[in-house]
Structures are given as structure tokens and as C-alpha cells.
Design a protein around this motif. Structure first.
Motif, PDB file in Angstrom:
ATOM      1  N   GLY A 204      -2.430 -31.151 -10.265  1.00 27.83           N
ATOM      2  CA  GLY A 204      -2.016 -29.795  -9.859  1.00 27.83           C
ATOM      3  C   GLY A 204      -2.231 -29.609  -8.384  1.00 27.83           C
ATOM      4  N   LEU A 205      -1.180 -29.891  -7.599  1.00 29.86           N
ATOM      5  CA  LEU A 205      -1.337 -29.821  -6.141  1.00 29.86           C
ATOM      6  C   LEU A 205      -0.755 -28.530  -5.596  1.00 29.86           C
ATOM      7  CD1 LEU A 205      -0.551 -33.558  -5.543  1.00 29.86           C
ATOM      8  CD2 LEU A 205      -2.784 -32.463  -5.480  1.00 29.86           C
ATOM      9  N   GLY A 206      -1.183 -27.419  -6.208  1.00 28.37           N
ATOM     10  CA  GLY A 206      -0.827 -26.102  -5.682  1.00 28.37           C
ATOM     11  C   GLY A 206      -1.783 -25.792  -4.536  1.00 28.37           C
ATOM     12  N   VAL A 207      -1.956 -24.496  -4.271  1.00 33.70           N
ATOM     13  CA  VAL A 207      -2.806 -24.071  -3.151  1.00 33.70           C
ATOM     14  C   VAL A 207      -4.203 -24.694  -3.267  1.00 33.70           C
ATOM     15  CG1 VAL A 207      -3.889 -22.041  -2.098  1.00 33.70           C
ATOM     16  CG2 VAL A 207      -1.551 -21.895  -2.971  1.00 33.70           C
ATOM     17  N   MET A 208      -4.814 -24.524  -4.426  1.00 32.38           N
ATOM     18  CA  MET A 208      -6.213 -24.955  -4.590  1.00 32.38           C
ATOM     19  C   MET A 208      -6.343 -26.466  -4.763  1.00 32.38           C
ATOM     20  SD  MET A 208      -8.138 -22.336  -4.328  1.00 32.38           S
ATOM     21  CE  MET A 208      -9.708 -22.644  -5.113  1.00 32.38           C
ATOM     22  N   GLY A 209      -5.484 -27.049  -5.610  1.00 29.38           N
ATOM     23  CA  GLY A 209      -5.598 -28.483  -5.884  1.00 29.38           C
ATOM     24  C   GLY A 209      -5.423 -29.307  -4.614  1.00 29.38           C
ATOM     25  N   TYR A 226      -1.708 -36.177  -8.806  1.00 28.02           N
ATOM     26  CA  TYR A 226      -0.588 -35.981  -9.728  1.00 28.02           C
ATOM     27  C   TYR A 226      -0.107 -34.537  -9.675  1.00 28.02           C
ATOM     28  CZ  TYR A 226       2.000 -35.061 -13.989  1.00 28.02           C
ATOM     29  OH  TYR A 226       2.973 -34.664 -14.872  1.00 28.02           O
ATOM     30  N   ASN A 227       1.196 -34.378  -9.578  1.00 29.77           N
ATOM     31  CA  ASN A 227       1.817 -33.064  -9.778  1.00 29.77           C
ATOM     32  C   ASN A 227       3.038 -33.253 -10.672  1.00 29.77           C
ATOM     33  OD1 ASN A 227       1.417 -30.202  -8.397  1.00 29.77           O
ATOM     34  ND2 ASN A 227       3.594 -30.455  -8.832  1.00 29.77           N
ATOM     35  N   ARG A 228       3.286 -32.264 -11.517  1.00 25.80           N
ATOM     36  CA  ARG A 228       4.458 -32.379 -12.408  1.00 25.80           C
ATOM     37  C   ARG A 228       5.740 -32.404 -11.562  1.00 25.80           C
ATOM     38  NH1 ARG A 228       5.565 -26.253 -14.697  1.00 25.80           N
ATOM     39  NH2 ARG A 228       5.567 -25.295 -12.665  1.00 25.80           N
ATOM     40  N   GLU A 229       6.792 -32.878 -12.175  1.00 21.60           N
ATOM     41  CA  GLU A 229       8.090 -32.948 -11.513  1.00 21.60           C
ATOM     42  C   GLU A 229       9.008 -31.930 -12.182  1.00 21.60           C
ATOM     43  OE1 GLU A 229       8.385 -35.074  -9.064  1.00 21.60           O
ATOM     44  OE2 GLU A 229      10.467 -35.688  -8.843  1.00 21.60           O
ATOM     45  N   MET A 273      -6.470 -28.627 -11.635  1.00 24.11           N
ATOM     46  CA  MET A 273      -6.413 -27.327 -10.947  1.00 24.11           C
ATOM     47  C   MET A 273      -5.085 -26.651 -11.271  1.00 24.11           C
ATOM     48  SD  MET A 273      -8.905 -26.106  -9.458  1.00 24.11           S
ATOM     49  CE  MET A 273      -9.261 -24.566  -8.676  1.00 24.11           C
ATOM     50  N   LEU A 274      -4.957 -26.217 -12.519  1.00 22.79           N
ATOM     51  CA  LEU A 274      -3.713 -25.635 -13.027  1.00 22.79           C
ATOM     52  C   LEU A 274      -3.928 -24.169 -13.376  1.00 22.79           C
ATOM     53  CD1 LEU A 274      -2.720 -28.450 -15.560  1.00 22.79           C
ATOM     54  CD2 LEU A 274      -1.967 -28.184 -13.196  1.00 22.79           C
ATOM     55  N   PRO A 275      -2.854 -23.421 -13.565  1.00 23.59           N
ATOM     56  CA  PRO A 275      -3.042 -22.063 -14.084  1.00 23.59           C
ATOM     57  C   PRO A 275      -3.716 -22.146 -15.461  1.00 23.59           C
ATOM     58  CG  PRO A 275      -0.790 -22.378 -13.293  1.00 23.59           C
ATOM     59  CD  PRO A 275      -1.440 -23.726 -13.283  1.00 23.59           C
TER      60      PRO A 275
HETATM   61  P1  NDP Z   1      -0.756 -22.539  -7.612  1.00 27.62           P
HETATM   62  O1  NDP Z   1       0.248 -21.716  -8.319  1.00 27.62           O
HETATM   63  O2  NDP Z   1      -0.683 -22.640  -6.139  1.00 27.62           O
HETATM   64  O3  NDP Z   1      -0.733 -24.026  -8.210  1.00 27.62           O
HETATM   65  C1  NDP Z   1      -0.655 -24.274  -9.570  1.00 27.62           C
HETATM   66  C2  NDP Z   1      -0.487 -25.764  -9.806  1.00 27.62           C
HETATM   67  O4  NDP Z   1      -0.363 -25.991 -11.195  1.00 27.62           O
HETATM   68  C3  NDP Z   1       0.767 -26.334  -9.165  1.00 27.62           C
HETATM   69  O5  NDP Z   1       0.518 -27.648  -8.766  1.00 27.62           O
HETATM   70  C4  NDP Z   1       1.757 -26.298 -10.318  1.00 27.62           C
HETATM   71  O6  NDP Z   1       2.772 -27.266 -10.221  1.00 27.62           O
HETATM   72  C5  NDP Z   1       0.876 -26.662 -11.466  1.00 27.62           C
HETATM   73  N1  NDP Z   1       1.434 -26.195 -12.727  1.00 27.62           N
HETATM   74  C6  NDP Z   1       1.830 -24.935 -13.049  1.00 27.62           C
HETATM   75  N2  NDP Z   1       2.249 -24.893 -14.324  1.00 27.62           N
HETATM   76  C7  NDP Z   1       2.134 -26.147 -14.802  1.00 27.62           C
HETATM   77  C8  NDP Z   1       2.416 -26.749 -16.048  1.00 27.62           C
HETATM   78  N3  NDP Z   1       2.901 -26.030 -17.050  1.00 27.62           N
HETATM   79  N4  NDP Z   1       2.193 -28.066 -16.198  1.00 27.62           N
HETATM   80  C9  NDP Z   1       1.703 -28.807 -15.182  1.00 27.62           C
HETATM   81  N5  NDP Z   1       1.414 -28.295 -13.981  1.00 27.62           N
HETATM   82  C10 NDP Z   1       1.624 -26.982 -13.783  1.00 27.62           C
HETATM   83  O7  NDP Z   1      -2.179 -21.985  -8.087  1.00 27.62           O
HETATM   84  P2  NDP Z   1      -3.600 -22.110  -7.373  1.00 27.62           P
HETATM   85  O8  NDP Z   1      -3.725 -23.448  -6.768  1.00 27.62           O
HETATM   86  O9  NDP Z   1      -3.852 -20.899  -6.550  1.00 27.62           O
HETATM   87  O10 NDP Z   1      -4.574 -21.973  -8.631  1.00 27.62           O
HETATM   88  C11 NDP Z   1      -4.826 -23.035  -9.522  1.00 27.62           C
HETATM   89  C12 NDP Z   1      -5.973 -22.641 -10.430  1.00 27.62           C
HETATM   90  O11 NDP Z   1      -7.121 -22.371  -9.619  1.00 27.62           O
HETATM   91  C13 NDP Z   1      -5.719 -21.364 -11.226  1.00 27.62           C
HETATM   92  O12 NDP Z   1      -6.301 -21.481 -12.495  1.00 27.62           O
HETATM   93  C14 NDP Z   1      -6.432 -20.291 -10.429  1.00 27.62           C
HETATM   94  O13 NDP Z   1      -6.822 -19.192 -11.213  1.00 27.62           O
HETATM   95  C15 NDP Z   1      -7.635 -21.079  -9.936  1.00 27.62           C
HETATM   96  N6  NDP Z   1      -8.256 -20.533  -8.731  1.00 27.62           N
HETATM   97  C16 NDP Z   1      -7.482 -20.064  -7.712  1.00 27.62           C
HETATM   98  C17 NDP Z   1      -8.080 -19.548  -6.570  1.00 27.62           C
HETATM   99  C18 NDP Z   1      -7.260 -19.055  -5.419  1.00 27.62           C
HETATM  100  O14 NDP Z   1      -7.840 -18.441  -4.526  1.00 27.62           O
HETATM  101  N7  NDP Z   1      -5.961 -19.313  -5.380  1.00 27.62           N
HETATM  102  C19 NDP Z   1      -9.560 -19.493  -6.453  1.00 27.62           C
HETATM  103  C20 NDP Z   1     -10.250 -20.075  -7.575  1.00 27.62           C
HETATM  104  C21 NDP Z   1      -9.619 -20.559  -8.664  1.00 27.62           C
HETATM  105  P3  NDP Z   1       4.176 -26.908  -9.518  1.00 27.62           P
HETATM  106  O15 NDP Z   1       3.910 -27.087  -8.073  1.00 27.62           O
HETATM  107  O16 NDP Z   1       5.063 -27.920 -10.081  1.00 27.62           O
HETATM  108  O17 NDP Z   1       4.523 -25.518  -9.900  1.00 27.62           O
END
Ligand code: NDP
Length: 666
Positions: A204-209, A226-229, A273-275
Motif C-alpha cells: 500500500g504505497l499511498g500517502v502513509m505507506g 507492493y501496490n495493487r494495479e 498500510m491500507l484503508p
Molecule cells: P491512501 O489513500 O493515501 O493510500 C491507501 C493505499 O491503499 C493505496 O496504496 C491504495 O492503492 C491502497 N488500497 C486501497 N484500496 C485497496 C484495496 N482494495 N486493495 C489493495 N490496496 C488498496 O491512504 P493513507 O496512506 O493516508 O492511509 C493508509 C492507512 O493508514 C489508512 O488505514 C489510514 O487510516 C491510516 N493512517 C493514515 C494517516 C494519515 O495521516 N493519512 C495517519 C495514520 C494512519 P491505490 O494507490 O491503488 O489506490
């Protein structure tokens, strides 16, 4: 071996090295017997010599105490209390390096060495391979006490200050707090060295990952990402991270889960680090069948603690462990060091602890802001309460701003100046600091707050905390109040209706008997924060009793002292206070504030009410304290009503036995 050939090459190497100036290094490379070099560093009093010697013995390596390599003139200077200059250190560092190389070519070596600056470390390790840095960190009081207790140590304790001022903490080192015993420290070092050989997976390479991966990359961990495609939307996200960040350039990128798991070897360690909720459930269902026994999944999402426990049950038969890991600090915290609250199987935690400890922030006492909270989902529970306290702090700051801006008609600059002043006092906190900056921010030449829509958003943790408090019967009404304030702000329809029928007007303090001044607001702010923290820790205490978690409030407050959103000077005080009591409001510092600032709370609530300034969380604090303050509450009537319609019973006030009574009311 052809010794003639060997000695000829040695001869040429010596000649060559005269030019490049590092004979021993070349010899070591040539002989192919370069073993590990383990530099164990820290300031005086960190215990590096004792621990270094014990580590060397444990690993079967040679040991060198770099202090013994100082030229006589350096020793004289140190004895006289004169700090060494960089120039003084050069010949010493060269000698240490040369000894390291020759020892490593024989057997491998542990070297205890202060190496406080990065340039010293660069000089020591330049062109060497298989060099490991171990940094013994600690706060001044521990180190000073240890130095004072030593006999015949030539470094006076007064030099500790200058050493700490010089110290540049090494990013990539294994960092261990100097407060632990020698045996514990050696064990932690060995565990860290072992884990550092593994490839760690990040999902999960979103903001936090991404920020957490960069944090670990900066600290020298080997990573698979790893990040999903999602075709056309999310493609090659992991590859992009590797391309974008130099600290991730050695990480392996994946969009195929099978290849990702395979890259992690026989016992994969995966940080997710996923939702929370559906996305995590779905991903675990894909991942679990691919993992071999011994795998450890760390779930960093803001998951509900009961879901974490559900996942832990789900994997029981697979001999895989899932640790719940509350992460706080937002994107910046994730990158520079978050606060981590971890729970689940303790042995699994111990295995990955070096990773988590190195990822986390470090507080003022040199402790990593990562703690094993307890069994099950207790880590996510504690993170949930962290967020609830955060809701309370944010709402309180919003109210304080509202009183100043609307009630006292102050300009943003003036409010920011007040917040700045408070920030220099024991009211210092991360949230106050960012609030000061926000209030001071202009956008298109206007205060940014005058332009932002007032509908406040929320995710899930605030509601869970309010719900948990209600479920456990813990009166933590401030969490529900902070949450409701957000809900009300977003209820445009009802707001419009009420504004129309109740004549909306300005909230200026002009009413008779209404007086509010800055000092009074400050005193009330101080008090209400204490009450908010009181409710948070009380909820954790109640949950620990209810769910059978062996939780340490000292450890939790210590973790919340850095890296997280609710870090503050107050948290430093609470971390000390929990050594004596489990109740925030019973700590002498807090008790005193509650007693001395209470009258101001009453006055402020009265004035704000008369002036129709909404202060829900301040009022909630006041109302709950007020109720606790009563010798006898009107809840007698509730008891009578319950007995009247439902025969639920009541107790007579003067009956010490507390026997349940029921009377015939009609
Ligand atoms: P983002 O939305 O930025 O990232 C979410 C990540 O999860 C992305 O890599 C996304 O992939 C992936 N993802 C989403 N749905 C799926 C799925 N169904 N299957 C596989 N991968 C999936 O969120 P954040 O990084 O902000 O948050 C991640 C976690 O960290 C959450 O649980 C949040 O509550 C927690 N958190 C967040 C904080 C914050 O300040 N933001 C602080 C502390 C905890 P893709 O890019 O493909 O969408």
C-alpha cells in the motif's frame, strides 16, 4: 597457495597503496577475508565499551576500545576537561580505522568508538564493506548518572553536554536506548543485525505507506514494495516510488502479489498500510494463502480493534501472526518517525521490534516511540483513544480561536501572536504549533480561515471511541462532544433552518456580566486539556480491565511524547506522573490546575453563554467537573423513576450495606 605469487602481489599492493594511502584496507580486500566491522558508538556514559566487549564475546569477534587509541596529547586534553577539536581527532580516527581493517581481515571486530559526527563515521568506513553501526542513545539524566557513578573515568561529566551538543545521530545505525542492561542490549543488537539481513515487505504505497517505506529506506532496510494495479488508474505505483526516491532505489518494486511474497524469502515480514475495513479484509484474503508459517503481518491501518482481533483469529491455523499497529504522526511523522502502538503475539512482536523501533520517532528521553501495548487489538484500541484525545484538543483549539476571533473581535495576527506566546510555555504542543501557523496563514491576502468552509470532516476513530466509552460506561463525554461538533458543522440543512428561525447574530462579548480576557482563556485552555487527557487515559484503563489487557500507561504516554499528533509538554508531564498514579486528574500538577483554574472555567462558560458563543467542549468539561464536584446529585430522581416504572430498585443513602430496595409507588 603459491606463496611466491602471493607475496609479489602483496608487494605491489603495498606500492600501490603508498599512492592511495590505505595499505591495510587493500590487503584485507585482497585476502578476501574481510569480516564484519561493528562500530558501537555513543557519548560518554552510554556503555559502549562494556556492551561492545560483551557483543564481541557473543559474536566471537575481536574487540577494540577506540579510546585506547587516542594519542597521549588527546588524553591529556580530555583529562583537563578541554574538548577535542576535529583536527585532534583525525590521527586518532585514522589509527582506529587502520586497526579495524586489520582486525576485520582476521576475525571480524567490534569497536567501541564515540564517532559523534557524520564526518568521523565517513572517515572510518570509507570504502569498507560489511560495516555496521550501532548507536547507544539516551537522555542526559541516565548518561550523567552513569558517568557520576564511575571511578577513574577521565571524561568529566561536565563534558557530556558538549558531547551531546556535538552528536549527530546516525540515520542508518541500529539505535538502542542506553538505559537497558548489558545482556538486554546485546540481545537487541543481535536481533536487529539478524533482521537487517531480511527483506521487509511494504504493502500500500499511498500517502502513509510511501512515507514509511522512505523512512525505512533511509535507515538502510532492504525493502520489497507492493501496490495493487488498477488498469488506467493505478499502474506501476511501486516502480514509480523506486524511481522517485533515492532512498528507495535499492527496493524491489512489485505489482504482482505472488512475486512480491516470493521476494521476501521463507518467513516474510509485511507492513500493510491500507484503508481499514473492506480493503484490508480483501487484501488479507489474497495474501494469507501465499504466506508460509512464521510470516508476520503488521497492520498499520486505523483499524477497529475488534477487526484486528478478528484477523488474528482468521490466521490462527496458518501459523502466521498479525500484529495490530496504531500509527500516528501523519505523512511527516511516517517519514521522519511516527509513534507506534503495537499489539498481538509478544514473540512475533519481539521478532519485528528492531524494525518498528528503528522506524519510530525518538522522544526526549532517547526512547523509541514504539511500544508493545498488549494482547489482541489493544494497539489499535490505544490508537483509537489517541485520535479521540486529538479530536478533543482540536475542538478545544477551535473554540479558543472562536472566542478570540468572534467574541473578542481579535485579528488573526493578534491571535497567532497569543498562540505563539503560549507555545513558549508549558502549553507547548504540536497541535498548538500548527494552529498558530494556520491562523497566521494568508491566502489571496486574506486570512485563510476566513475562506475555508466550516464543515468539519471525520473518518472513524472518533466515533468508535465515543461508542466504546458509552459501551464500557466510561464518562468520556468530551469525545462525543468533539465528534458532534463536527457532525453539527456538516448538517447544513438544519443549520440553515435554525439560523432562519432563531435569528442568527454576531457572537461578540458585549452582554452585561460577560467578561472574557486572554489570561482567563489561557487558564481555561490549560484546565480543559487536562480534563480531555484524563478522559482518554481513563477510557484506556477501563478497557484494559474489561478486556484483560496488561497495559502500562507510562509506556503509552512515553510513546505519545514524540512523533504523534498529540505530543506536548503536558504529555511529558503525564509520562512522569503515571509512575505514581493511573489517574491524570490525581497527579499533583493536574490537581493544582483543576483547583486553581476552575473559577475561570465557570466565568468563561457563563460569559460565552451570555454572548451566545458556542463552546461545546469547554462546556462539557465544565459540566462533567461540576457533576463530580457535587456532594449529592439529582440522579436520586432517576433511581426513583426507574424503580417506579420498572421495579429496578434503589438504595437508601444511609444504608452502608447498600441493600436493594423497592417500594410500591402507587
Ligand atoms: P491512501 O489513500 O493515501 O493510500 C491507501 C493505499 O491503499 C493505496 O496504496 C491504495 O492503492 C491502497 N488500497 C486501497 N484500496 C485497496 C484495496 N482494495 N486493495 C489493495 N490496496 C488498496 O491512504 P493513507 O496512506 O493516508 O492511509 C493508509 C492507512 O493508514 C489508512 O488505514 C489510514 O487510516 C491510516 N493512517 C493514515 C494517516 C494519515 O495521516 N493519512 C495517519 C495514520 C494512519 P491505490 O494507490 O491503488 O489506490
Amino acid at each position: 597457495m603459491d606463496t611466491g605469487w602471493h607475496s609479489k602481489v602483496h608487494y605491489f599492493l603495498r606500492l600501490f597503496s603508498k599512492v592511495v594511502g590505505d595499505t591495510d584496507l587493500l590487503m584485507a580486500y585482497f585476502s578476501g577475508e574481510m569480516r564484519g566491522i561493528y562500530f558501537i558508538m555513543g557519548v560518554a556514559g552510554s556503555g559502549k565499551t562494556t556492551i561492545g566487549a560483551a557483543l564481541a564475546q557473543q559474536l566471537g569477534l575481536s574487540f577494540i576500545d577506540a579510546d585506547d587509541e587516542h594519542p597521549a596529547e588527546n588524553i591529556e586534553k580530555m583529562k583537563a576537561g578541554i574538548p577535542l577539536t576535529d583536527e585532534d581527532r583525525v590521527p586518532w580516527l585514522q589509527k582506529v580505522r587502520s586497526r579495524a581493517i586489520s582486525a576485520s581481515s582476521q576475525n571480524g571486530v567490534v569497536i567501541a568508538c564515540s564517532a559523534l559526527k557524520q564526518v568521523y563515521r565517513n572517515l572510518l568506513e570509507e570504502n569498507l564493506i560489511n560495516v555496521h553501526w550501532i548507536f547507544l542513545d539516551g537522555d542526559w539524566s541516565v548518561l550523567h548518572e552513569r558517568l557520576n557513578s564511575r571511578k577513574n573515568h577521565y571524561m568529566p561529566a561536565s563534558l557530556l553536554h558538549s558531547q551531546l551538543a556535538t552528536l549527530e545521530r546516525p540515520e542508518k545505525a541500529i539505535r538502542i536506548n542506553a538505559k537497558h542492561s548489558v545482556a538486554e542490549t546485546v540481545e537487541m543488537i543481535i536481533r536487529s543485525l539478524q533482521l537487517k539481513k531480511e527483506r521487509i515487505g511494504i504493502v500500500g504505497l499511498g500517502v502513509m505507506g510511501k512515507a514509511l517505506a522512505r523512512n525505512l529506506g533511509n535507515k538502510g532496510w532492504q525493502l520489497s514494495l507492493y501496490n495493487r494495479e488498477v488498469k488506467g488508474i493505478e499502474e506501476l505505483v511501486a516502480q514509480q516510488s523506486v524511481n522517485d526516491y533515492p532512498e528507495l532505489s535499492t527496493a524491489l518494486p512489485f505489482n504482482d502479489i505472488h512475486a512480491f511474497v516470493k521476494s521476501l524469502g521463507s518467513s516474510p515480514y509485511i507492513f500493510m498500510m491500507l484503508p481499514a475495513g473492506e480493503a484490508t479484509d480483501h487484501f488479507l484474503n489474497l495474501l494469507i494463502p501465499l504466506l508460509s508459517p512464521g510470516a508476520i503481518i503488521i497492520d498499520g491501518a486505523n483499524a477497529f480493534y475488534a477487526d484486528t482481533e478478528k484477523h488474528q483469529q482468521q490466521i490462527l491455523g496458518h501459523h502466521i501472526h498479525l500484529l495490530g499497529c496504531g500509527v500516528s504522526g501523519g505523512e511527516q511523522g511516517a517519514l521522519e518517525g511516527p509513534a507506534l502502538m503495537v499489539s498481538g503475539d509478544k514473540k512475533a512482536y519481539d521478532k519485528v521490534a528492531p524494525l518498528l523501533l528503528s522506524m519510530a520517532a525518538v522522544n526526549g528521553s532517547g526512547n523509541s516511540c514504539c511500544a508493545y501495548i498488549g494482547k489482541g487489538g489493544s494497539g489499535h484500541y490505544v490508537k483509537m483513544v489517541h485520535n479521540a484525545i486529538e479530536y478533543g484538543e482540536m475542538q478545544l483549539l477551535a473554540e479558543v480561536y472562536g472566542i478570540m476571533r468572534n467574541g473578542l473581535q481579535m485579528e488573526e495576527e493578534a491571535i497567532a501572536a497569543i498562540f505563539d506566546e503560549w507555545q513558549q510555555t508549558e502549553l507547548h504542543s504540536y497541535l498548538l504549533g500548527i494552529t498558530q501557523q494556520i491562523v497566521n496563514t494568508k491566502y489571496n491576502h486574506k486570512p485563510i480561515l476566513s475562506l475555508i468552509n466550516d464543515k468539519a470532516s471525520y473518518k472513524g476513530t472518533g466515533a468508535w471511541a465515543a461508542q466504546e466509552a458509552a459501551f464500557l460506561g466510561e464518562p468520556a463525554g468530551m469525545f462525543a462532544t468533539a465528534l458532534n461538533a463536527r457532525y453539527i458543522s456538516a448538517n447544513t440543512r438544519l443549520r440553515n433552518w435554525v439560523q432562519q428561525y432563531l435569528n442568527s447574530h454576531d457572537q461578540v462579548v458585549t452582554q452585561k456580566n460577560a467578561t472574557i480576557d486572554i489570561e482567563q482563556i489561557k487558564l481555561v485552555y490549560t484546565l480543559v486539556r487536562i480534563w480531555n487527557h484524563h478522559q482518554g487515559f481513563a477510557l484506556i484503563t477501563k478497557a484494559a480491565e474489561q478486556y484483560g489487557w496488561d497495559i502500562s500507561l507510562v509506556a503509552i504516554a512515553d510513546v505519545w511524547r514524540a512523533g504523534c499528533i498529540i505530543r506536548s509538554s503536558l504529555m511529558d508531564k503525564l509520562a512522569e506522573g503515571f509512575a505514581h498514579t493511573n489517574m491524570v486528574s490525581a497527579m499533583p500538577y493536574c490537581k493544582e490546575i483543576l483547583a486553581s483554574n476552575y473559577a475561570d472555567l465557570v466565568q468563561l462558560v457563563a460569559s460565552a453563554t451570555l454572548s451566545e458563543i458556542p463552546i461545546p467542549i469547554i462546556s462539557e468539561a465544565y459540566q462533567s467537573i461540576l457533576q463530580y464536584k457535587q456532594k449529592k446529585l439529582s440522579t436520586t430522581l432517576i433511581q426513583a423513576q426507574r424503580d417506579f416504572f420498572g421495579a429496578h430498585g434503589f438504595q437508601w443513602e444511609d444504608d452502608i450495606e447498600g441493600a436493594i430496595q423497592h417500594i410500591d409507588w402507587v
